[in-house]
Structures are given as C-alpha cells and as structure tokens.
Motif scaffolding. Structure first.
Motif, PDB file in Angstrom:
ATOM      1  N   ILE A   4       0.859  -1.168   0.000  1.00 51.99           N
ATOM      2  CA  ILE A   4       0.000   0.000   0.000  1.00 51.99           C
ATOM      3  C   ILE A   4       0.899   1.223   0.000  1.00 51.99           C
ATOM      4  O   ILE A   4       1.774   1.354   0.854  1.00 51.99           O
ATOM      5  CB  ILE A   4      -0.940   0.001   1.225  1.00 51.99           C
ATOM      6  N   LYS A   5       0.728   2.094  -0.981  1.00 53.84           N
ATOM      7  CA  LYS A   5       1.533   3.311  -1.069  1.00 53.84           C
ATOM      8  C   LYS A   5       0.940   4.384  -0.176  1.00 53.84           C
ATOM      9  O   LYS A   5      -0.262   4.577  -0.149  1.00 53.84           O
ATOM     10  CB  LYS A   5       1.596   3.808  -2.508  1.00 53.84           C
ATOM     11  N   MET A   6       1.820   5.070   0.553  1.00 52.37           N
ATOM     12  CA  MET A   6       1.420   6.198   1.386  1.00 52.37           C
ATOM     13  C   MET A   6       2.437   7.294   1.167  1.00 52.37           C
ATOM     14  O   MET A   6       3.535   7.232   1.706  1.00 52.37           O
ATOM     15  CB  MET A   6       1.377   5.782   2.850  1.00 52.37           C
ATOM     16  N   GLY A   7       2.089   8.246   0.333  1.00 51.12           N
ATOM     17  CA  GLY A   7       3.046   9.280  -0.025  1.00 51.12           C
ATOM     18  C   GLY A   7       4.199   8.626  -0.765  1.00 51.12           C
ATOM     19  O   GLY A   7       4.001   7.906  -1.729  1.00 51.12           O
ATOM     20  N   LYS A   8       5.424   8.833  -0.282  1.00 53.85           N
ATOM     21  CA  LYS A   8       6.602   8.246  -0.915  1.00 53.85           C
ATOM     22  C   LYS A   8       6.887   6.846  -0.393  1.00 53.85           C
ATOM     23  O   LYS A   8       7.732   6.147  -0.929  1.00 53.85           O
ATOM     24  CB  LYS A   8       7.814   9.145  -0.679  1.00 53.85           C
ATOM     25  N   LYS A   9       6.207   6.438   0.661  1.00 52.13           N
ATOM     26  CA  LYS A   9       6.448   5.128   1.259  1.00 52.13           C
ATOM     27  C   LYS A   9       5.519   4.083   0.663  1.00 52.13           C
ATOM     28  O   LYS A   9       4.387   4.370   0.311  1.00 52.13           O
ATOM     29  CB  LYS A   9       6.218   5.178   2.774  1.00 52.13           C
ATOM     30  N   SER A  10       6.014   2.871   0.601  1.00 56.24           N
ATOM     31  CA  SER A  10       5.192   1.738   0.195  1.00 56.24           C
ATOM     32  C   SER A  10       5.405   0.651   1.242  1.00 56.24           C
ATOM     33  O   SER A  10       6.536   0.217   1.464  1.00 56.24           O
ATOM     34  CB  SER A  10       5.612   1.236  -1.184  1.00 56.24           C
ATOM     35  N   LEU A  11       4.335   0.255   1.905  1.00 57.20           N
ATOM     36  CA  LEU A  11       4.428  -0.764   2.948  1.00 57.20           C
ATOM     37  C   LEU A  11       3.784  -2.047   2.466  1.00 57.20           C
ATOM     38  O   LEU A  11       2.730  -2.023   1.835  1.00 57.20           O
ATOM     39  CB  LEU A  11       3.708  -0.289   4.209  1.00 57.20           C
ATOM     40  N   ALA A  12       4.402  -3.172   2.770  1.00 59.99           N
ATOM     41  CA  ALA A  12       3.839  -4.472   2.432  1.00 59.99           C
ATOM     42  C   ALA A  12       3.270  -5.079   3.713  1.00 59.99           C
ATOM     43  O   ALA A  12       4.011  -5.509   4.594  1.00 59.99           O
ATOM     44  CB  ALA A  12       4.904  -5.381   1.830  1.00 59.99           C
ATOM     45  N   PHE A  13       1.942  -5.067   3.816  1.00 62.37           N
ATOM     46  CA  PHE A  13       1.265  -5.618   4.982  1.00 62.37           C
ATOM     47  C   PHE A  13       1.065  -7.115   4.810  1.00 62.37           C
ATOM     48  O   PHE A  13       0.764  -7.593   3.719  1.00 62.37           O
ATOM     49  CB  PHE A  13      -0.108  -4.962   5.167  1.00 62.37           C
ATOM     50  N   ASN A  14       1.218  -7.859   5.903  1.00 64.94           N
ATOM     51  CA  ASN A  14       0.908  -9.287   5.900  1.00 64.94           C
ATOM     52  C   ASN A  14      -0.603  -9.464   6.026  1.00 64.94           C
ATOM     53  O   ASN A  14      -1.269  -8.728   6.757  1.00 64.94           O
ATOM     54  CB  ASN A  14       1.630  -9.989   7.048  1.00 64.94           C
ATOM     55  N   ASP A  15      -1.135 -10.446   5.323  1.00 61.27           N
ATOM     56  CA  ASP A  15      -2.568 -10.729   5.306  1.00 61.27           C
ATOM     57  C   ASP A  15      -2.894 -11.718   6.434  1.00 61.27           C
ATOM     58  O   ASP A  15      -2.628 -12.915   6.319  1.00 61.27           O
ATOM     59  CB  ASP A  15      -2.947 -11.308   3.947  1.00 61.27           C
ATOM     60  N   ALA A  16      -3.460 -11.210   7.531  1.00 62.61           N
ATOM     61  CA  ALA A  16      -3.767 -12.049   8.693  1.00 62.61           C
ATOM     62  C   ALA A  16      -4.807 -13.115   8.365  1.00 62.61           C
ATOM     63  O   ALA A  16      -4.730 -14.240   8.865  1.00 62.61           O
ATOM     64  CB  ALA A  16      -4.247 -11.174   9.850  1.00 62.61           C
ATOM     65  N   GLN A  17      -5.782 -12.781   7.534  1.00 64.62           N
ATOM     66  CA  GLN A  17      -6.817 -13.756   7.179  1.00 64.62           C
ATOM     67  C   GLN A  17      -6.210 -14.923   6.391  1.00 64.62           C
ATOM     68  O   GLN A  17      -6.549 -16.080   6.625  1.00 64.62           O
ATOM     69  CB  GLN A  17      -7.937 -13.082   6.385  1.00 64.62           C
ATOM     70  N   GLU A  18      -5.301 -14.622   5.484  1.00 58.30           N
ATOM     71  CA  GLU A  18      -4.613 -15.662   4.712  1.00 58.30           C
ATOM     72  C   GLU A  18      -3.767 -16.548   5.628  1.00 58.30           C
ATOM     73  O   GLU A  18      -3.738 -17.769   5.470  1.00 58.30           O
ATOM     74  CB  GLU A  18      -3.734 -14.994   3.653  1.00 58.30           C
TER      75      GLU A  18
END
Length: 104
Positions: A4-18
C-alpha cells in the motif's frame, strides 16, 4: 502480502486472514464479525514486512495502531508505538485493509 503506497512510502502488509487459513492450528485472526464491529478509536495490531532483511531478525514487525477512520474495508489509523525495523513514526497515519488486522 499487499503493498500500500502512502506518499513516498510503500508498505507491504501481511494478510492475517490468509495466515489463519494457511496455519489454522497455530494462527488466529479476528473474525469477520470482529472486523465488522470495529470503530474509530479502537486499537488494532497489524504486521508489515521488513524489506531486505539479512541480519537474522524477524522478517516482519507487528505493531498497534489507533483507528482514525473506516471506509468499507479500508482503515486509516495512527501508529501507536515506537517501531524498531520499519520507517514509521509514532502517531504517523497509515492505511490498510481489514484483512491485515492481526489482533483487535
């Protein structure tokens, strides 16, 4: 993982449901009902992938956030603790999806 991009940052979140589907005996994630009952002001835990990890430390960092808005499955929240491995500051606002919530 979902970036998910937020401004200049891009974070890769782990999918808890998966993760809960893959590892049902060792991993629990909030239920759909739990996620549907979230409200502004609630605290939720998410997990973000630590990029380029080579030092033997965990490949992701979990942390608490305080929800500031909810629109369908998209959550906006402020980081609620100091992080060791991810370039986010205390009280910085981030966005993620409900499926990324590890704990409520």
């Amino acid at each position: 993982k979902n970036s998910i991009k937020m401004g200049k940052k891009s974070l890769a979140f782990n999918d808890a449901q998966e993760m809960a589907i893959k590892y049902p005996k060792t991993f629990e994630a909030p239920t759909k009902e739990d996620l549907d009952n979230l409200k502004v002001g609630d605290f939720v835990k998410v997990s973000v992938v630590v990029p380029n990890r080579t030092d033997g430390m965990p490949e992701s960092e979990r942390f608490w956030t305080e929800i500031t808005s909810i629109e369908n499955d998209v959550i906006k929240a402020k980081v609620s603790n100091d992080l060791l491995c991810i370039d986010l500051k205390y009280q910085e606002e981030i966005s993620f999806n409900k499926k990324h919530i590890y704990s409520t």
